[in-house]
Design an enzyme around this catalytic site. Structure first.
Site, PDB file in Angstrom:
ATOM      1  N   TYR A 164       3.906  -2.042  -8.699  1.00 38.54           N
ATOM      2  CA  TYR A 164       3.868  -0.594  -8.438  1.00 38.54           C
ATOM      3  C   TYR A 164       5.005   0.121  -9.179  1.00 38.54           C
ATOM      4  O   TYR A 164       4.786   1.133  -9.864  1.00 38.54           O
ATOM      5  CB  TYR A 164       3.968  -0.359  -6.926  1.00 38.54           C
ATOM      6  CG  TYR A 164       3.888   1.095  -6.519  1.00 38.54           C
ATOM      7  CD1 TYR A 164       2.662   1.728  -6.378  1.00 38.54           C
ATOM      8  CD2 TYR A 164       5.047   1.835  -6.279  1.00 38.54           C
ATOM      9  CE1 TYR A 164       2.589   3.062  -6.004  1.00 38.54           C
ATOM     10  CE2 TYR A 164       4.980   3.172  -5.903  1.00 38.54           C
ATOM     11  CZ  TYR A 164       3.743   3.777  -5.770  1.00 38.54           C
ATOM     12  OH  TYR A 164       3.676   5.092  -5.398  1.00 38.54           O
ATOM     13  N   LYS A 168       4.837   2.965 -12.252  1.00 41.75           N
ATOM     14  CA  LYS A 168       5.433   4.306 -12.177  1.00 41.75           C
ATOM     15  C   LYS A 168       6.459   4.495 -13.295  1.00 41.75           C
ATOM     16  O   LYS A 168       6.584   5.596 -13.853  1.00 41.75           O
ATOM     17  CB  LYS A 168       6.052   4.548 -10.796  1.00 41.75           C
ATOM     18  CG  LYS A 168       5.020   4.542  -9.661  1.00 41.75           C
ATOM     19  CD  LYS A 168       3.975   5.655  -9.820  1.00 41.75           C
ATOM     20  CE  LYS A 168       2.971   5.697  -8.684  1.00 41.75           C
ATOM     21  NZ  LYS A 168       2.011   6.808  -8.794  1.00 41.75           N
TER      22      LYS A 168
HETATM   23  C1  BGC Z   1       5.219   4.800  -2.227  1.00 42.47           C
HETATM   24  C2  BGC Z   1       5.446   4.846  -0.730  1.00 42.47           C
HETATM   25  C3  BGC Z   1       6.937   4.886  -0.419  1.00 42.47           C
HETATM   26  C4  BGC Z   1       7.653   5.946  -1.234  1.00 42.47           C
HETATM   27  C5  BGC Z   1       9.162   5.889  -1.052  1.00 42.47           C
HETATM   28  C6  BGC Z   1       5.949   5.951  -2.858  1.00 42.47           C
HETATM   29  O1  BGC Z   1       5.722   6.008  -4.229  1.00 42.47           O
HETATM   30  O2  BGC Z   1       3.821   4.860  -2.503  1.00 42.47           O
HETATM   31  O3  BGC Z   1       4.857   3.710  -0.125  1.00 42.47           O
HETATM   32  O4  BGC Z   1       7.139   5.134   0.963  1.00 42.47           O
HETATM   33  O5  BGC Z   1       7.341   5.799  -2.604  1.00 42.47           O
HETATM   34  O6  BGC Z   1       9.675   4.585  -1.160  1.00 42.47           O
END
Ligand code: BGC
Length: 266
Positions: A164, A168
């Site tokens: 993830y 990003k």
């Molecule tokens: C995530 C969340 C998380 C947040 C802060 C987001 O991009 O999808 O799951 O709570 O970031 O960490």
């Protein structure tokens, strides 16, 4: 809310829940006609479209998997058929497949990269093609606007979420490189980096008092974010109010990216 986006047409991907839902609602409140993309929750997207229409706005729901090029093409074709063109595209669809690094499967790596990063690439590419196809429109100073939904994790490393965070981080440089490339055409590309927003993706982090207490230690401003916080930021980035804002990531995170652990340490 002002009607800054009157006469403009927006597409929001992943808008059947969470941040995308809030963004679609806010764009509609600001006067835009909105295409509400969904992948698996068609009913929620249809309900949102019906609510917007009941309130006097224009909206319809359109299904597509953003990781599939043919489905992206079909979605843009259907929005253009429905509303004539598109002025604002919010590339928002995203998911998490969390695991400790040693256990993370290649399949989960690919799923996250395909939806979060390749999905935004395809969405933005098709948006740029549509903006370049037509003349500028009197409804906006820019030829078109793209908003990429990033995350504080384009900046903050996140153990247990390597796929993830990598997706990003990728969005950050894709957005900036694309912004540099298309700015001469007066296409504005920017990103929003939400912090902890109360949505289904992070329910475990806020749905008990203990979890919320732990989460709020990471948020100097002392409250969890709501989808409307991101919606209002998206309205501003999509409007002429931000006409000189190009290639920027707007952090909407209650200060989560300010390294709060250092407030009384270091
Ligand atoms: C995530 C969340 C998380 C947040 C802060 C987001 O991009 O999808 O799951 O709570 O970031 O960490």
């Amino acid at each position: 809310m002002t009607q800054d986006l009157q006469g403009q047409i927006a597409l929001v991907t992943g808008a059947s829940s969470g941040i995308g839902f809030g963004v679609a609602q806010a764009l509609a409140d600001a006067g835009a006609a909105v295409a509400i993309n969904y992948h698996s929750h068609g009913e929620a997207a249809e309900d949102l479209a019906a609510d917007i229409r009941k309130a006097g706005g224009q909206a319809f729901a359109v299904g597509a998997d953003v990781a599939d090029e043919a489905q992206i093409d079909a979605m843009f074709d259907s929005v253009i058929q429905h509303f004539g063109t598109i002025d604002i595209v919010v590339a928002n669809s995203g998911l998490q497949k969390d695991a400790p690094f040693v256990d993370m499967t290649l399949a989960d790596w690919h799923t996250v990269m395909n939806v979060n990063l390749a999905g935004q690439f395809l969405t933005a590419q098709r948006a740029v093609r549509e903006f370049l196809r037509r003349e500028p429109r009197p409804v906006s100073m820019a030829l078109g606007k793209i908003i990429c939904m990033s995350s504080v994790h384009e900046l903050i490393p996140w153990a247990g979420h390597v796929n993830y965070a990598a997706s990003k981080g990728g969005i950050q440089m894709m957005m900036k490189s694309l912004a540099q490339e298309v700015a001469p055409h007066r296409i504005r590309v920017n990103a929003i980096a939400p912090g902890a927003i109360r949505t289904p993706i992070n329910k475990a982090a806020w749905d008990s008092p203990q979890a919320l207490d732990k989460l709020l230690k990471l948020v100097p401003y002392g409250r969890i974010g709501e989808p409307g916080d991101i919606g209002r930021a998206a309205v501003w980035l999509a409007s002429d109010e931000s006409d000189y804002v190009v290639g920027t990531t707007l952090f909407v995170d209650g200060g989560m990216s300010l390294y709060p652990g250092f407030a009384d340490n270091g």
